[in-house]
Design a protein around this motif. Structure first.
Motif, PDB file in Angstrom:
ATOM      1  N   ASP A 180     -17.377 -51.931   3.460  1.00 21.96           N
ATOM      2  CA  ASP A 180     -17.024 -51.097   4.609  1.00 21.96           C
ATOM      3  C   ASP A 180     -17.559 -51.664   5.909  1.00 21.96           C
ATOM      4  OD1 ASP A 180     -15.628 -49.320   3.016  1.00 21.96           O
ATOM      5  OD2 ASP A 180     -17.293 -47.914   2.850  1.00 21.96           O
ATOM      6  N   THR A 181     -18.725 -52.279   5.866  1.00 19.17           N
ATOM      7  CA  THR A 181     -19.309 -52.852   7.081  1.00 19.17           C
ATOM      8  C   THR A 181     -18.498 -54.020   7.601  1.00 19.17           C
ATOM      9  OG1 THR A 181     -20.754 -54.230   5.723  1.00 19.17           O
ATOM     10  CG2 THR A 181     -21.670 -52.146   6.548  1.00 19.17           C
ATOM     11  N   GLU A 182     -17.704 -54.656   6.738  1.00 18.74           N
ATOM     12  CA  GLU A 182     -16.876 -55.786   7.134  1.00 18.74           C
ATOM     13  C   GLU A 182     -15.484 -55.320   7.576  1.00 18.74           C
ATOM     14  OE1 GLU A 182     -18.415 -58.623   7.284  1.00 18.74           O
ATOM     15  OE2 GLU A 182     -20.140 -57.848   6.192  1.00 18.74           O
ATOM     16  N   CYS A 237     -17.635 -60.163  14.921  1.00 21.19           N
ATOM     17  CA  CYS A 237     -16.515 -60.093  15.848  1.00 21.19           C
ATOM     18  C   CYS A 237     -16.816 -60.839  17.142  1.00 21.19           C
ATOM     19  CB  CYS A 237     -16.199 -58.630  16.152  1.00 21.19           C
ATOM     20  SG  CYS A 237     -14.667 -58.418  17.045  1.00 21.19           S
ATOM     21  N   ARG A 253     -14.236 -52.104   8.625  1.00 24.49           N
ATOM     22  CA  ARG A 253     -14.203 -51.297   9.861  1.00 24.49           C
ATOM     23  C   ARG A 253     -12.798 -50.868  10.261  1.00 24.49           C
ATOM     24  NH1 ARG A 253     -17.966 -55.655  12.093  1.00 24.49           N
ATOM     25  NH2 ARG A 253     -19.957 -54.906  11.383  1.00 24.49           N
TER      26      ARG A 253
END
Length: 127
Positions: free
Chosen positions: A122-124, A58, A126
């Motif tokens: 999931d880590t991507e 991000c 969010r």
């Protein structure tokens, strides 16, 4: 039309602004009720301000009213280890709403009209 976090691929995506259709990825970010998808059409074009050199993740530049998420080429981002073939950018100002019924009218058959290439880890995602 996929679920939250799904990455869809269209051989021909028909844009809202009447630009000519072209091959396009489509990331389902959120499903709102039963009728609307909040999604991104990621781009391989890099519009980051020159001051931001982050290579992945991000990027937020408040003074420029700019935010985006950068996916690196060939770095697996999906639960099935699928990766974008090029550096890919999701720009906050390009997130849009799509009516599910309209998408189903234009692209009725998964595997023919579009493909689900993977689901974001999931880590991507969010959400």
């Amino acid at each position: 039309m996929g679920g939250e976090g799904d990455i869809l691929y269209f051989e021909l995506f028909y844009f809202k602004n009447s630009n000519p259709p072209k091959a396009k990825y489509f990331i389902v970010l959120k499903i709102i009720g039963a009728s609307t998808i909040l999604a991104s059409l990621p781009s391989s074009r890099d519009f980051r301000p020159t001051a931001s050199s982050e290579a992945y993740g991000c990027i937020e530049v408040p003074e420029a009213c700019f935010n985006c998420f950068v996916f690196k080429a060939d770095l697996p981002v999906a639960t099935n280890n699928w990766a974008f073939p090029l550096d890919t950018f999701v720009y906050g100002q390009q997130i849009d709403e799509y009516e599910i019924a309209n998408l189903k009218d234009i692209y009725p058959v998964e595997g023919l009209d579009y493909q689900v290439v993977g689901r974001l880890k999931d880590t991507e995602l969010r959400i």
